[in-house]
Scaffold this motif. Sequence first.
Motif, mmCIF file in Angstrom:
data_model
loop_
_atom_site.group_PDB
_atom_site.id
_atom_site.type_symbol
_atom_site.label_atom_id
_atom_site.label_comp_id
_atom_site.label_asym_id
_atom_site.label_seq_id
_atom_site.Cartn_x
_atom_site.Cartn_y
_atom_site.Cartn_z
ATOM 1 N N ARG A 1 0.742 -1.190 -0.066
ATOM 2 C CA ARG A 1 -0.141 0.028 -0.090
ATOM 3 C C ARG A 1 0.920 1.141 -0.137
ATOM 4 O O ARG A 1 0.478 2.337 -0.293
ATOM 5 C CB ARG A 1 -1.017 0.008 1.229
ATOM 6 N N ALA A 2 1.917 1.234 0.595
ATOM 7 C CA ALA A 2 2.959 2.217 0.481
ATOM 8 C C ALA A 2 3.734 2.603 -0.760
ATOM 9 O O ALA A 2 4.354 3.431 -0.955
ATOM 10 C CB ALA A 2 4.061 2.365 1.564
ATOM 11 N N GLY A 3 3.698 1.486 -1.780
ATOM 12 C CA GLY A 3 4.287 1.649 -3.110
ATOM 13 C C GLY A 3 5.537 1.056 -2.923
ATOM 14 O O GLY A 3 6.188 0.858 -4.095
ATOM 15 N N ARG A 4 6.037 0.294 -1.962
ATOM 16 C CA ARG A 4 7.075 -0.264 -1.948
ATOM 17 C C ARG A 4 7.225 -1.841 -2.545
ATOM 18 O O ARG A 4 6.140 -2.428 -2.349
ATOM 19 C CB ARG A 4 7.674 -0.664 -0.473
ATOM 20 N N ALA A 5 8.249 -2.082 -3.202
ATOM 21 C CA ALA A 5 8.292 -3.415 -3.952
ATOM 22 C C ALA A 5 8.138 -4.622 -2.988
ATOM 23 O O ALA A 5 8.625 -4.638 -1.812
ATOM 24 C CB ALA A 5 9.352 -3.639 -4.726
ATOM 25 N N THR A 6 7.078 -5.674 -3.425
ATOM 26 C CA THR A 6 7.136 -6.804 -2.454
ATOM 27 C C THR A 6 7.860 -7.910 -2.908
ATOM 28 O O THR A 6 8.711 -7.682 -4.327
ATOM 29 C CB THR A 6 5.285 -7.347 -2.642
ATOM 30 N N GLY A 7 8.150 -9.190 -2.495
ATOM 31 C CA GLY A 7 8.870 -10.056 -3.059
ATOM 32 C C GLY A 7 8.335 -10.615 -4.331
ATOM 33 O O GLY A 7 9.068 -10.876 -5.360
ATOM 34 N N ARG A 8 7.224 -10.660 -4.555
ATOM 35 C CA ARG A 8 6.596 -10.924 -5.768
ATOM 36 C C ARG A 8 6.709 -9.983 -6.955
ATOM 37 O O ARG A 8 7.199 -10.298 -7.903
ATOM 38 C CB ARG A 8 4.891 -11.054 -5.567
ATOM 39 N N GLY A 9 6.756 -8.575 -6.542
ATOM 40 C CA GLY A 9 7.066 -7.546 -7.318
ATOM 41 C C GLY A 9 8.366 -7.810 -7.863
ATOM 42 O O GLY A 9 8.515 -7.422 -8.924
ATOM 43 N N THR A 10 9.640 -8.079 -7.035
ATOM 44 C CA THR A 10 10.877 -8.277 -7.455
ATOM 45 C C THR A 10 11.012 -9.529 -8.247
ATOM 46 O O THR A 10 11.520 -9.251 -9.414
ATOM 47 C CB THR A 10 11.661 -8.640 -6.090
ATOM 48 N N LEU A 11 10.201 -10.701 -8.235
ATOM 49 C CA LEU A 11 10.047 -11.718 -8.844
ATOM 50 C C LEU A 11 9.385 -11.073 -10.354
ATOM 51 O O LEU A 11 9.906 -11.702 -11.458
ATOM 52 C CB LEU A 11 9.030 -12.646 -8.771
ATOM 53 N N LEU A 12 8.499 -10.297 -10.323
ATOM 54 C CA LEU A 12 7.768 -9.858 -11.700
ATOM 55 C C LEU A 12 9.104 -9.117 -12.285
ATOM 56 O O LEU A 12 9.116 -9.180 -13.451
ATOM 57 C CB LEU A 12 6.520 -9.070 -11.493
ATOM 58 N N ALA A 13 9.633 -8.161 -11.805
ATOM 59 C CA ALA A 13 10.793 -7.366 -12.312
ATOM 60 C C ALA A 13 11.835 -8.092 -12.990
ATOM 61 O O ALA A 13 12.247 -7.660 -13.970
ATOM 62 C CB ALA A 13 11.156 -6.444 -11.348
ATOM 63 N N ARG A 14 12.038 -9.224 -12.391
ATOM 64 C CA ARG A 14 13.218 -10.238 -13.073
ATOM 65 C C ARG A 14 12.856 -10.933 -14.392
ATOM 66 O O ARG A 14 13.761 -11.156 -14.915
ATOM 67 C CB ARG A 14 13.718 -11.154 -11.879
ATOM 68 N N LEU A 15 11.531 -10.847 -14.551
ATOM 69 C CA LEU A 15 10.892 -11.593 -15.705
ATOM 70 C C LEU A 15 11.339 -10.765 -17.189
ATOM 71 O O LEU A 15 11.538 -11.397 -18.101
ATOM 72 C CB LEU A 15 9.679 -11.768 -15.629
ATOM 73 N N GLY A 16 11.721 -9.378 -16.996
ATOM 74 C CA GLY A 16 12.007 -8.693 -18.289
ATOM 75 C C GLY A 16 10.807 -8.490 -19.152
ATOM 76 O O GLY A 16 10.717 -8.535 -20.300
#
Length: 892
Positions: A415-430
């Motif tokens: 909710r604060a806009g900080r990346a979650t663990g899932r967000g980091t995984l999504l980001a790694r996918l390119g």
Amino acid sequence: MIRQDALDALPVRAALPGLADALEGHGTAVLVAPPGTGKTTLVPLVLAGLVGGGPARRVVVAEPRRIAARAASRRMAWLLGERSGESVGHTVRGERVVGRRTRVEVVTTGVLLQRLQRDQELAGVDVVVLDECHERHLDADTAAAFLLDVRQTLRPELRLVAASATTDAEGWAALLGGAPVVEAQGVSYPVEVVWAPPARPVRPPHGMRVDPALLAHVASVVRRALAERPGDVLCFLPGVGEIARVAGTLGALEGVDVLQVHGRAPAAVQDAVLAPGGRRRVVLATSVAESSLTVPGVRAVVDAGLAREPRVDHARGLSALATVRASRAAARQRAGRAGREAPGAVYRCWAEAEDARLPGFPAPEIKVADLTAFALQAAVWGDPGATGLALLDPPPGGAMAAAREVLTAIGAVDRAGRATGRGTLLARLGLHPRLGRALLDAVASGAGSPGTAAEVVALLSEEPPREYGDDLGSALRAARRGGDAYGARWRTETRRLRSAAGEDGPAAGAAGTAGDGPATGAGGPAGGLPAARRHGPAGGGTTAGVRGATGGGSAAGARGATGSGSAAGADGPAGIVAALAFPERVARKDGGSYLMASGTRAELSEGSALRGAPWIAVAVADRPVGRGHARVLLGAAIDEGVARRTASALLTEGEEVRWAGGDVVARRVERLGAIELAAHPLRDPDRALVRRALLEGLRKEGFGLLRGAEAAAGLRQRLAFLHRHLGAPWPDVRDEALHARVDEWLEPELSRARRRADLARIDAAQALGRLLPWSTGEAARLDELAPERITVPSGSRVRIDYGDPDRPVLAVKLQEMFGLQHSPEVAGVPVLVHLLSPAGRPAAVTADLASFWRDGYKGVRAELRGRYPKHPWPEDPAGAEPTRYTKARLGR
């Protein structure tokens, strides 16, 4: 063997000492050099110490496009007398050609962003060159911001060069902390400008549409250039479709090869364009040839004057490329291609008078593009709002808010806009975060194996050719069996995504070739960030139930889902993946169109294979000219169960009480966004909701719903007159004012009402009477100040019309006003007297009776006494006796 003669001929050589001094003294520099001077090829070789005898360094060159990265790598390797992958290599999505000895690596800006997210220090890299900065691609702007952050907090010794053919040198210099600007002079020849507008007006571009008449004209100008000029012809067009259409119009040209150059072109075609041949050539190209590629042999340029830019339609939830007029800066770049090797000419397919109205520069992507991937990049970097990033243009607040809503809904940020663990995984996918979400959740949603999901996501990551059709399942089968260039790229991307989604988890396959282009996400752990940006992951998992443009991250089935949960037929996985990526675009057939969960209606083209499907998932859509509905360009059939699961965050169930069809309708409704799934009547709806619905009805249909509305209308007019002329305490009774004070005058009857019939029992005049100023005693003077009727000289009591609050009207027969010297007044305001003939028709209008008797009456008398001889028409009306009767009755 180094090709020294070719290196010595590059004009940028003269600027190299200044560039070296700037980097030595400041660590950053802005290099401005025209196309063809060698800024992309010679400069990196010198900085790496591969030519010129300087110290050995490792240099990374970032290009905005894959085709440019490959071409630059091969050109530098050729200059060194080597093959690509030795001293010079390249990395783009799905292709990595580097070796242990590689000192110059050309990458796309998307790949560079991936590396920065995984290794903020860029260990082993000494210099980064950001090429073609003037194009203002979002990835390039983001990479520059990240690199400046790294220099300030981790590696002040990292050298950074912003290079461009034409750019805002002062803006970039300021962004880089007052970096020196180094300019290289190119060798250019005169270019004649030939204005070649169409003979007849053409329709302006709209969305992706370009008037076929303009493309036919462009083809004719190409033929003209071939006839009038020697050498090759380079023609600029906005996209692949337009290139194909102009190529088809040109047909087979005797002794001339027609080459089509764009990001999707086969490598063999790209190589052929960059090497001069024995025959004349017509090169049809997108903006990739403006500055990223140097096409030899060109003596004439044909410029269609169009370009493609990303656009987001937030109201309809659609984002796509749009065709726009090219900027003057782009037109200069294109024209310069004709004067690289000899005098040339540019044929501009617009009128000279239009040139001054073109935009000066292309719009920065950060201002117009979908910012979901950018927002994820910033969040993983540790700056969710991108407020601390050094950017030439700040991201628009509305676009960032929309991006955060999507990322929150798929569990990529908290909710604060900080990346979650899932967000980091999504980001790694390119991938774009939407497509990354689809890849991660597809198997759990019933889309089959990770490999199948990867195939569909690869198909969505680069929109397939139009000839594949609008059915995503059919397009997938075409890609599987296709031997075209698109199919080859699709298979490469599928292999990468299969690795990323395989048993090793989504981090696998992300290294090196994770992604490029403006649709990429970000990757990398949150730890190890620059100190100013360091925030740990806010936790893994997903977020469901977010009110927004996408479904929740969870793939679990929703309560009350119907159907088996898998789309019918072999195309089920395609529909599931599309629905996971774009849950707000799941759509149900509703009449002749489809209603998407976002509330936008969409239509299928004639002959679409999707026609008749009860539910579809829309993957790609646009909005045609003059239509309010979207048009489906790519979609897949699904069933309701898939729609419920993939867009579960949009599922709501609750009481809906509203005014519809002229009465209160109370139902318990289950919705998927804007799509109504089921509804049941409510026997005892919430009273507050009913009251709100009744007020909605009064706003829509007016206070005529109340009993005695006609009588109440007269009271409202009298009160409006008094409020207009006397002000307080007389109330404002306009509709908006009455709605604002409804609690004061329509209660308690309104709270007891349940339906339209109950409103019809409320006495409107009695209710309005509650607004009178009873507390001050002024209410008792209502009939005195604004009487309904007044007595005229004849003794008749005549109604006053207060319809115009500025001037009340008294309509009375002329003979009844004989003897009255002055016009009547109410509340001190003279009444406008409509004097009527004996038949009740208007004869005269006056606000000054004395003046009328003196000047106007004679003309009226002369006109009417012959028509109405039985009525009195005295010569002196001011002194005559008023009457309601004829002369005969007066005589009796």
